[in-house]
Design an enzyme around this catalytic site. Structure first.
Site, mmCIF file in Angstrom:
data_model
loop_
_atom_site.group_PDB
_atom_site.id
_atom_site.type_symbol
_atom_site.label_atom_id
_atom_site.label_comp_id
_atom_site.label_asym_id
_atom_site.label_seq_id
_atom_site.Cartn_x
_atom_site.Cartn_y
_atom_site.Cartn_z
ATOM 1 N N GLY A 11 85.270 78.183 59.234
ATOM 2 C CA GLY A 11 85.944 79.461 59.451
ATOM 3 C C GLY A 11 87.140 79.362 60.391
ATOM 4 O O GLY A 11 88.157 80.037 60.192
ATOM 5 N N ASN A 12 87.043 78.493 61.405
ATOM 6 C CA ASN A 12 88.129 78.416 62.392
ATOM 7 C C ASN A 12 89.400 77.767 61.824
ATOM 8 O O ASN A 12 90.456 77.859 62.421
ATOM 9 C CB ASN A 12 87.664 77.679 63.663
ATOM 10 C CG ASN A 12 87.323 76.221 63.397
ATOM 11 O OD1 ASN A 12 86.904 75.864 62.306
ATOM 12 N ND2 ASN A 12 87.493 75.379 64.396
ATOM 13 N N LYS A 128 71.027 85.831 52.828
ATOM 14 C CA LYS A 128 72.414 85.840 53.279
ATOM 15 C C LYS A 128 72.988 87.262 53.269
ATOM 16 O O LYS A 128 73.202 87.846 52.210
ATOM 17 C CB LYS A 128 73.215 84.942 52.318
ATOM 18 C CG LYS A 128 74.520 84.517 52.852
ATOM 19 C CD LYS A 128 74.591 83.025 53.035
ATOM 20 C CE LYS A 128 75.842 82.682 53.800
ATOM 21 N NZ LYS A 128 75.787 81.398 54.438
ATOM 22 N N LYS A 213 78.854 76.455 51.772
ATOM 23 C CA LYS A 213 79.973 75.550 51.533
ATOM 24 C C LYS A 213 79.686 74.121 52.006
ATOM 25 O O LYS A 213 80.231 73.153 51.474
ATOM 26 C CB LYS A 213 81.264 76.086 52.158
ATOM 27 C CG LYS A 213 81.350 76.033 53.678
ATOM 28 C CD LYS A 213 82.293 74.944 54.145
ATOM 29 C CE LYS A 213 82.487 74.859 55.630
ATOM 30 N NZ LYS A 213 81.517 75.305 56.593
ATOM 31 N N LYS A 275 75.010 72.186 58.046
ATOM 32 C CA LYS A 275 75.963 71.083 58.193
ATOM 33 C C LYS A 275 75.219 69.760 58.348
ATOM 34 O O LYS A 275 75.559 68.768 57.708
ATOM 35 C CB LYS A 275 76.857 71.294 59.427
ATOM 36 C CG LYS A 275 77.803 72.450 59.258
ATOM 37 C CD LYS A 275 78.712 72.600 60.464
ATOM 38 C CE LYS A 275 79.199 74.015 60.579
ATOM 39 N NZ LYS A 275 79.677 74.607 59.333
HETATM 40 P P1 ADP Z 1 81.742 77.053 60.208
HETATM 41 O O1 ADP Z 1 82.593 78.257 59.991
HETATM 42 O O2 ADP Z 1 82.552 75.834 60.541
HETATM 43 O O3 ADP Z 1 80.731 76.828 59.126
HETATM 44 P P2 ADP Z 1 79.533 77.902 61.952
HETATM 45 O O4 ADP Z 1 79.764 78.936 62.982
HETATM 46 O O5 ADP Z 1 78.772 78.267 60.713
HETATM 47 O O6 ADP Z 1 80.984 77.311 61.586
HETATM 48 O O7 ADP Z 1 78.797 76.650 62.606
HETATM 49 C C1 ADP Z 1 79.287 75.986 63.760
HETATM 50 C C2 ADP Z 1 78.605 76.492 65.022
HETATM 51 O O8 ADP Z 1 77.259 76.033 65.093
HETATM 52 C C3 ADP Z 1 79.187 75.987 66.300
HETATM 53 O O9 ADP Z 1 80.333 76.705 66.682
HETATM 54 C C4 ADP Z 1 78.021 76.150 67.304
HETATM 55 O O10 ADP Z 1 78.170 77.347 68.040
HETATM 56 C C5 ADP Z 1 76.798 76.293 66.425
HETATM 57 N N1 ADP Z 1 75.673 75.402 66.739
HETATM 58 C C6 ADP Z 1 74.366 75.754 66.534
HETATM 59 N N2 ADP Z 1 73.528 74.772 66.872
HETATM 60 C C7 ADP Z 1 74.312 73.733 67.305
HETATM 61 C C8 ADP Z 1 74.024 72.408 67.795
HETATM 62 N N3 ADP Z 1 72.775 71.953 67.907
HETATM 63 N N4 ADP Z 1 75.069 71.614 68.156
HETATM 64 C C9 ADP Z 1 76.338 72.064 68.034
HETATM 65 N N5 ADP Z 1 76.671 73.312 67.582
HETATM 66 C C10 ADP Z 1 75.679 74.141 67.221
HETATM 67 MG MG MG Z 2 79.101 78.141 58.550
#
Ligand code: ADP
Ligand code: MG
Length: 314
Positions: A11-12, A128, A213, A275
């Site tokens: 998203g970023n 979701k 995704k 992820k």
């Molecule tokens: P994207 O839009 O890239 O899919 P998300 O917000 O869905 O981003 O996922 C990334 C986020 O996951 C990070 O910004 C962080 O706040 C969060 N997060 C949750 N658990 C963890 C972890 N164990 N280590 C690192 N980040 C984590």
């Molecule tokens: Mg995400």
């Protein structure tokens, strides 16, 4: 050494609004152009949460105002629209960026349908949340008229929920392969892809679901025999005990270690967990395949082994 790299943008990398996206992607494509200048073969996938939300909300509002003339738009059609909207911004910005470096490459966005299994257990348990918050009455009406499922969203109100099934196949994979063979840059599987299933007549049709995704990107990387899956997000590394005083950033994690951390509940469902799971799936899918989770701005350093969390088979 030249690598085939699937880049999954979070998203970023896109921002949340139309004007924000136009600006943010200019920075995002600089990172991607850097990798192309280094000789890597790049395939881009991306999320679409805020974008598909905007499209779906707008079309629902139109339907609410004037139901005679505007039907409710299926979610998979909204997903297709979001692929076009995001792909357009990315392909335009990347082309402009590459031209500045004297690189002439063909770049295209491919509307991508991703097949899911209609018997995926996710359909029994939609999780979701999508679109706007609705009133009890509206939820009741849509439950009856459209068969939509609604749930309480973290104490903030009622929202529609849809299933998030796993990708099993990418319908346009051969097109993607031929584009890559021609040296083209492909933007594919945006928003996890347009979800489709095979119906009783053996035809593909769209289905109301959202594919993560990160999983779609892992499937894409697997099917095109990529060397690297790079998931670019808002953190430089994956952590255990994330946000706690004993937080520890990880530079490398084997699939086995990741399994243990998942059992311990180290990764938040809906953000870091998919992820890590997608990275494990790709890393475990063939010899020498590696996955990396890092910050957008650190992609190059990550590939050079200087930062990020690498997920390896063993
Ligand atoms: P994207 O839009 O890239 O899919 P998300 O917000 O869905 O981003 O996922 C990334 C986020 O996951 C990070 O910004 C962080 O706040 C969060 N997060 C949750 N658990 C963890 C972890 N164990 N280590 C690192 N980040 C984590
Ligand atoms: Mg995400």
């Amino acid at each position: 050494m030249k690598k085939r790299i699937v880049i999954a943008l979070g998203g970023n990398a896109l921002g949340k609004t139309v004007s924000e996206q136009a600006v943010v992607v200019k920075g995002t494509v600089k990172v991607i152009a850097d990798l192309i200048r280094d000789g890597h073969e790049v395939i881009i996938s991306h999320g679409n949460g805020p974008q598909v939300g905007m499209i779906q909300k707008a079309l629902s509002a139109l339907h609410a105002q004037d139901p005679e003339n505007y039907e409710i738009c299926p979610l998979y059609v909204c997903a297709a629209m979001s692929q076009g909207y995001i792909g357009y911004d990315l392909q335009k910005a990347l082309k402009n960026e590459l031209v500045k470096s004297g690189i002439s490459k063909r770049i295209s966005t491919l509307l991508t349908q991703v097949e899911v299994d209609s018997k995926d257990p996710a359909f029994e348990n939609p999780t979701k949340p999508i679109g706007a918050y609705v009133s009890e009455e509206e939820a009741k009406r849509l439950r009856q008229t459209r068969g939509f499922v609604f749930a309480e969203d973290a104490g903030r109100g009622i929202r529609r929920v849809v299933a998030s099934p796993k990708p099993v196949n990418i319908l346009e994979i051969d097109t993607i392969r031929s584009m890559l063979d021609q040296g083209e840059i492909v933007i594919a599987c945006g928003g996890g892809g347009i979800p489709v299933v095979k119906n009783a007549e053996d035809e593909y049709e769209g289905i109301e679901a959202i594919i993560d995704k990160d999983f779609a990107s892992a499937k894409l990387a697997e099917l095109i025999h990529a060397d690297y899956l790079i998931i670019l997000t808002a953190v430089e590394k994956v952590a255990i005990n994330y946000g706690k005083p004993d937080q520890q950033w990880l530079s490398r994690m084997s699939v086995k270690e990741a399994e243990r951390y998942i059992e311990e509940g180290q990764f938040a469902p809906g953000s870091m967990l998919p992820k890590v799971e997608a990275a494990m799936q790709f890393a475990g899918s063939g010899q020498g395949r590696r996955a990396l989770i890092t910050l957008l701005e650190k992609a190059k350093e990550g590939i050079e082994g200087k930062t990020g969390t690498e997920i390896v088979c063993c």
